[in-house]
Motif scaffolding. Sequence first.
Motif, PDB file in Angstrom:
ATOM      1  N   HIS B 533     -18.285 -12.159 -11.369  1.00 56.91           N
ATOM      2  CA  HIS B 533     -18.914 -12.582 -10.133  1.00 56.91           C
ATOM      3  C   HIS B 533     -19.552 -11.828  -9.152  1.00 56.91           C
ATOM      4  O   HIS B 533     -19.957 -12.152  -8.157  1.00 56.91           O
ATOM      5  CB  HIS B 533     -17.967 -13.651  -9.657  1.00 56.91           C
ATOM      6  N   GLY B 534     -19.330 -10.374  -9.315  1.00 57.14           N
ATOM      7  CA  GLY B 534     -20.116  -9.653  -8.290  1.00 57.14           C
ATOM      8  C   GLY B 534     -19.511  -8.240  -8.376  1.00 57.14           C
ATOM      9  O   GLY B 534     -19.028  -7.759  -9.500  1.00 57.14           O
ATOM     10  N   LYS B 535     -19.483  -7.239  -7.551  1.00 54.58           N
ATOM     11  CA  LYS B 535     -19.122  -6.075  -7.559  1.00 54.58           C
ATOM     12  C   LYS B 535     -17.670  -5.806  -7.930  1.00 54.58           C
ATOM     13  O   LYS B 535     -16.818  -6.887  -7.795  1.00 54.58           O
ATOM     14  CB  LYS B 535     -19.330  -5.358  -6.111  1.00 54.58           C
ATOM     15  N   ASP B 536     -17.175  -5.017  -8.879  1.00 51.17           N
ATOM     16  CA  ASP B 536     -16.101  -4.787  -9.478  1.00 51.17           C
ATOM     17  C   ASP B 536     -14.858  -4.338  -8.279  1.00 51.17           C
ATOM     18  O   ASP B 536     -15.131  -3.924  -7.177  1.00 51.17           O
ATOM     19  CB  ASP B 536     -16.175  -3.560 -10.484  1.00 51.17           C
ATOM     20  N   HIS B 537     -13.770  -4.858  -8.761  1.00 50.14           N
ATOM     21  CA  HIS B 537     -12.619  -4.698  -7.815  1.00 50.14           C
ATOM     22  C   HIS B 537     -11.922  -3.305  -7.953  1.00 50.14           C
ATOM     23  O   HIS B 537     -11.740  -2.740  -9.109  1.00 50.14           O
ATOM     24  CB  HIS B 537     -11.629  -5.824  -8.324  1.00 50.14           C
ATOM     25  N   SER B 538     -11.576  -2.948  -7.334  1.00 53.39           N
ATOM     26  CA  SER B 538     -10.778  -1.646  -7.038  1.00 53.39           C
ATOM     27  C   SER B 538      -9.110  -1.771  -7.321  1.00 53.39           C
ATOM     28  O   SER B 538      -8.723  -2.255  -6.353  1.00 53.39           O
ATOM     29  CB  SER B 538     -11.068  -1.036  -5.650  1.00 53.39           C
ATOM     30  N   VAL B 539      -8.769  -1.050  -8.292  1.00 47.39           N
ATOM     31  CA  VAL B 539      -7.217  -1.286  -8.531  1.00 47.39           C
ATOM     32  C   VAL B 539      -6.517   0.282  -8.618  1.00 47.39           C
ATOM     33  O   VAL B 539      -7.256   1.068  -9.006  1.00 47.39           O
ATOM     34  CB  VAL B 539      -7.021  -1.864 -10.046  1.00 47.39           C
ATOM     35  N   PHE B 540      -5.342   0.078  -8.144  1.00 52.41           N
ATOM     36  CA  PHE B 540      -4.495   1.470  -8.383  1.00 52.41           C
ATOM     37  C   PHE B 540      -3.019   0.946  -8.498  1.00 52.41           C
ATOM     38  O   PHE B 540      -2.649   0.127  -7.761  1.00 52.41           O
ATOM     39  CB  PHE B 540      -4.825   2.411  -7.200  1.00 52.41           C
ATOM     40  N   MET B 541      -2.344   1.580  -9.561  1.00 55.90           N
ATOM     41  CA  MET B 541      -0.980   1.440  -9.493  1.00 55.90           C
ATOM     42  C   MET B 541      -0.351   2.764  -9.343  1.00 55.90           C
ATOM     43  O   MET B 541      -0.823   3.833  -9.922  1.00 55.90           O
ATOM     44  CB  MET B 541      -0.660   0.809 -10.734  1.00 55.90           C
ATOM     45  N   ALA B 567      -8.541   1.476  -3.140  1.00 53.49           N
ATOM     46  CA  ALA B 567      -7.051   1.098  -3.527  1.00 53.49           C
ATOM     47  C   ALA B 567      -6.081   2.466  -3.696  1.00 53.49           C
ATOM     48  O   ALA B 567      -5.201   2.340  -3.129  1.00 53.49           O
ATOM     49  CB  ALA B 567      -7.006   0.708  -5.065  1.00 53.49           C
ATOM     50  N   ALA B 568      -6.621   3.524  -4.261  1.00 52.89           N
ATOM     51  CA  ALA B 568      -5.577   4.649  -4.044  1.00 52.89           C
ATOM     52  C   ALA B 568      -5.395   5.065  -2.817  1.00 52.89           C
ATOM     53  O   ALA B 568      -3.963   5.452  -2.773  1.00 52.89           O
ATOM     54  CB  ALA B 568      -6.309   5.924  -5.049  1.00 52.89           C
ATOM     55  N   PRO B 569      -6.034   5.538  -1.966  1.00 53.36           N
ATOM     56  CA  PRO B 569      -5.689   5.881  -0.679  1.00 53.36           C
ATOM     57  C   PRO B 569      -4.675   4.666  -0.091  1.00 53.36           C
ATOM     58  O   PRO B 569      -3.823   4.971   0.694  1.00 53.36           O
ATOM     59  CB  PRO B 569      -7.047   6.004   0.284  1.00 53.36           C
ATOM     60  N   ILE B 570      -5.046   3.453  -0.066  1.00 55.45           N
ATOM     61  CA  ILE B 570      -4.185   2.474   0.481  1.00 55.45           C
ATOM     62  C   ILE B 570      -2.716   2.742  -0.127  1.00 55.45           C
ATOM     63  O   ILE B 570      -1.530   2.659   0.767  1.00 55.45           O
ATOM     64  CB  ILE B 570      -4.546   0.887   0.157  1.00 55.45           C
ATOM     65  N   ALA B 571      -2.597   2.830  -1.340  1.00 56.92           N
ATOM     66  CA  ALA B 571      -1.325   2.908  -2.006  1.00 56.92           C
ATOM     67  C   ALA B 571      -0.724   4.141  -1.398  1.00 56.92           C
ATOM     68  O   ALA B 571       0.356   4.184  -1.202  1.00 56.92           O
ATOM     69  CB  ALA B 571      -1.447   3.019  -3.577  1.00 56.92           C
ATOM     70  N   SER B 572      -1.322   5.115  -1.359  1.00 55.47           N
ATOM     71  CA  SER B 572      -0.688   6.525  -1.127  1.00 55.47           C
ATOM     72  C   SER B 572      -0.241   6.454   0.460  1.00 55.47           C
ATOM     73  O   SER B 572       0.890   6.968   0.982  1.00 55.47           O
ATOM     74  CB  SER B 572      -1.526   7.689  -1.046  1.00 55.47           C
ATOM     75  N   LEU B 573      -0.882   5.596   1.386  1.00 54.99           N
ATOM     76  CA  LEU B 573      -0.449   5.623   2.795  1.00 54.99           C
ATOM     77  C   LEU B 573       0.732   4.473   2.682  1.00 54.99           C
ATOM     78  O   LEU B 573       1.641   4.758   3.376  1.00 54.99           O
ATOM     79  CB  LEU B 573      -1.548   4.637   3.372  1.00 54.99           C
TER      80      LEU B 573
END
Lengths: 485, 604
Positions: B533-541, B567-573
């Motif tokens: 439906h639009g721009k891709d989603h950013s995922v990180f685990m 997603a990656a910086p959010i996870a690291s924070l």
Amino acid sequence: MPKRKVHIYKNIDWQTNLFYVLLLLVGWLNIYSADYNPEIVNEGLTKADLQLIWIGVSALSAFVILTIDSEVYQIFAYLIYALFIVILIATIFLAPDIKGSHSWLVLGPIRIQPAEFAKFATALALAKLMSSYDFTLEKPRCLWKSIGMILLPVVLIILQREMGSALVFLSLILVLYREGLPHVVMLIGLLFVVLFVFVLRFGDMQIADTLGSWGLFGALILVLLIGLVVLSLKGWQKIILRYVLGGITLIFLLVFVLNKWTSLEIKYTITALAVTLILGLSSFVYGLLRQNKGLILVSLFLWTMSAYCYSVDYIFDNMLEYHQQTRVKVLLGLENDPMGVGYNVNQSKIAIGSGGFFGKGFLEGTQTKLNYVPEQVTDFIFCNIGEEFGFVGSVAVLLLYLFFLFRLVTLAERQISTFNRVYGYCVVSIFLFHILVNIGMVIGLMPVIGIPLPLISYGGSSLLAFTILLFIFIKLDASRSERMF
Amino acid sequence: MLSIIVVVMLTFIIRLFYLQIISDEYKYYAKDNAFLEKTIYPSRGLIYDRHGELLVYNEPSYDVMIVMQEAKNLDTLSLCKILHITKAKFDERIREIKNKRLNPGYSRYTPQLLVSQISVEEYGELQEKLFKFQGIYIQPRTLRGYTYQNAANILGYINEVPKKVVEENDYYKAGDYIGISGIEKQYEELLRGEKGREILLRNSHGRIVGNYSDGIYDIASEKGHDLQLTIDMQLQRYGEFLMQNKIGGIVAIEPSTGEILAAVSSPSYLPSMMVGRKRSENYPVLNNDPNRPLLDRCLKGRYAPGSTFKTVNALTFLQEDIIRSQTCFGCRMGYQVGHFHLGCHNHRSPLNLSESIQHSCNAYYCYAFRNMLDNPKYGSVSAAFEVWKNHVVAFGFGYRLGIDMPSEDRGYIPNSLVYDKLYGKNRWKSLNIVSLSIGQGEVTATPAQIANLAAAIANKGYWYTPHFLKSVMDADTIITFEKHNVNVDAHNFEPIIKGMEMAVNATDGGTARVARLDSIVVCGKTGTAQNPHGKDHSVFMAFAPKDNPRIAIAVLVENAGFGATWAAPIASLMIEKYLKGNIAPQRQWLEDRISNAVILPNTQ
């Protein structure tokens, strides 16, 4: 088989029909009254309207039943029974949880309780079994078959968590009794109930504080006495009078003395158990030596019953659900009002008691409209009768039931074929059980078991099921002279 | 038979004679309105976080009740004035009360709810003048209060019990409160306690003269149980802070227990918006918001897992002996078979397994996936596919995890029948479904399922059902949650964990360098979830620390592009916040960049 053509409407028993219509009328008036509220802005159908629709449906099905050839019921009895067993099994898994039970099938706007309809199916099957060639209750195989046929739906309905409806099927044991089940079986069944009540009722009272419960002791002594009486009848009279009675008294005196003057605390319950078991053993050994089956049976009786007395507490704690335990305890006066059960019954007694001799008059009842009496149009509808029509009205309804049941017994007795007679007695037993338990509950003589008052309580499933049950019998009776065998 | 019938009827008649004619006891109580049944409401259980911090408590509130039978000469106008409602509104309310369809338990002898939750001022004034209004009563109730305006998706809210529940459950009466969503709904029976009851007697003037039968029919109410949740409220709040002005979810799990440390769903709402009368104004607005703040994206958002899914595939291929850790495949900007092309980005080639995770090579997984499906040892492609599917499902995909919440999405993992239907039986080949190897195509998963995958990798082979309830504080109930084995040998996790470590920490290029922390070894895997439906989603685990992991996390930011960017910086924070307590000064800029970013589809 040659058949005589008989005009059906000439042979219908009009008395039964009259009672049926009168009961429906009493029911409808009281549903109308119990649900009546002049202040309510009515939107949609009231309970009385809905009941009227169900009465229409029932009348229609009664008409259909009368037009179907009477032999159909006998021919398809097993098939109908099997069909309902399948439906009962399916119901366990399909029915949603409605107030804790899984017994209602929801079909769009209609809710149906298959357990209600399984009653006539079981009655038909039982009648067919007992009318089959070579059937006699003296043969253990035949007896077990009939008992199994009754117990199967009981088990399935218990699995639906609908204890009340399940118990109804046990009333069919009465039919077996009519058809020659030995009195001993009935008496032993009764003894089981008496012992159960006795052990529970006096279970908390201790003899001299620590020496065993009065309930258990009393129950064991009762078993022992019955054993002694039976043994006397078996020819042990002299021995018992001369030695055994004295011996037993001596043992209890000894225990009493020991407890009084020494620090030994010998429980009287254990003593009673020991005495009963020893009596059982001696009768067993003697029975073996003399090859006397009766004596062995007596020993079996003594052992089984004492074991049963000891397991009553276990059965009560583990096989009954918590709310069922409460209801029994409330009835036995062991508990006052832990869950509100006693309160409901008390409210119901107040409603009936307030009716007085002539009652408060139609639509004038107040207690039933307080919403304090639970299930006032279904299980507790008799409250409304008691309150608004008083003692006179209540007794009139009871007499109506009495005449109705008498008439059904008369019809059952005049049947030529065993099938018709057995079916008739099934109808009587089911009606009687419902009336006994329902009114007994409302006036505080029976534990709270939720089953409807036949033909009076509000509810489509129950009304339709009772109509089918009854009219099959009316049809069988009307065409009894067609069958010459 | 006849004698039995006669005995029964005679017994009944004697009993009725006693009840209706001899005994006075029952007539005495049967005067109109002799009884007043009063419900005693228990206080609802409180809710704490994992550190014992109070999150949800009770605040007093008052409902105005009316007994229709008594309210005959009611001064309606002055009552309306006190309650600040119009006469028309009052009349409408009375009509609603009397309507049996809207109010099935109606009786004119029992108190009915007239106006709920009046203000303290209204209460004061009404209490003063209550003697003027016969038939009007004040019923004290409790409303929910919140220490923090966060975690609305987890805590849920309470509201008046729906009509259907009243009909089917004896416990509830119209006007009672019940948990409608979240923990409040899931643990309703623990939280609510048991209502009590008082039966009062009134004389003919309507005055209360005492308890009926000295109170033997009264029942004391039982307080609800207090609950301790697994969430760390400070971590939860930090997550919501980072996710402001973004759409997506964060789920953090303690791998060794399955306890959910945080479940951030963004956008969300303030829990106080659903309290009491405010709910009826706020609910329609929230419900019509195009960004859907009422949807819990952690448990119910369906997303393609993207490249995070490569770890599941790698583990499956290792366990099935399709590849070894040293197996290499080449990649020249993608995977090419005939006219079929699946792109990849620029990295060195060929790569071994760990490096394929580090660089997130697409071609590697296409080769390995097809090697598995076309392997003759399974007999057929669809048989091989079923083996693959069973491995994936063991990691918690495709079915509900069994989280203790009223609703949860199961995600989606197709089975071979799906492709039989799509292409015809035995008409489909491994190439048709090769995009599954990189977590695209038909597969979808919730953020909770992706976080659970991180936990299973952190544990090297097992996971506990993720859950929110840590303990029931004043009961002996011991709560246990199931342990699930994923049926992959522990040693097979080594190259995967190494790849995830390199993705974050390697100096020769990794996809998630931005998630690196100086003091903690973080293992992570980026993903970019294709969005039709639009721009891709950013995922990180990710999970951390590498040895004895204490937190496993999944972050999904909608329409934010590559996993590494947001997603990656959010996870690291989040990891830093949880393990260290605060963010290192040299990373403050990252926190500012993230929290200030606005990534909403409607603002671009």
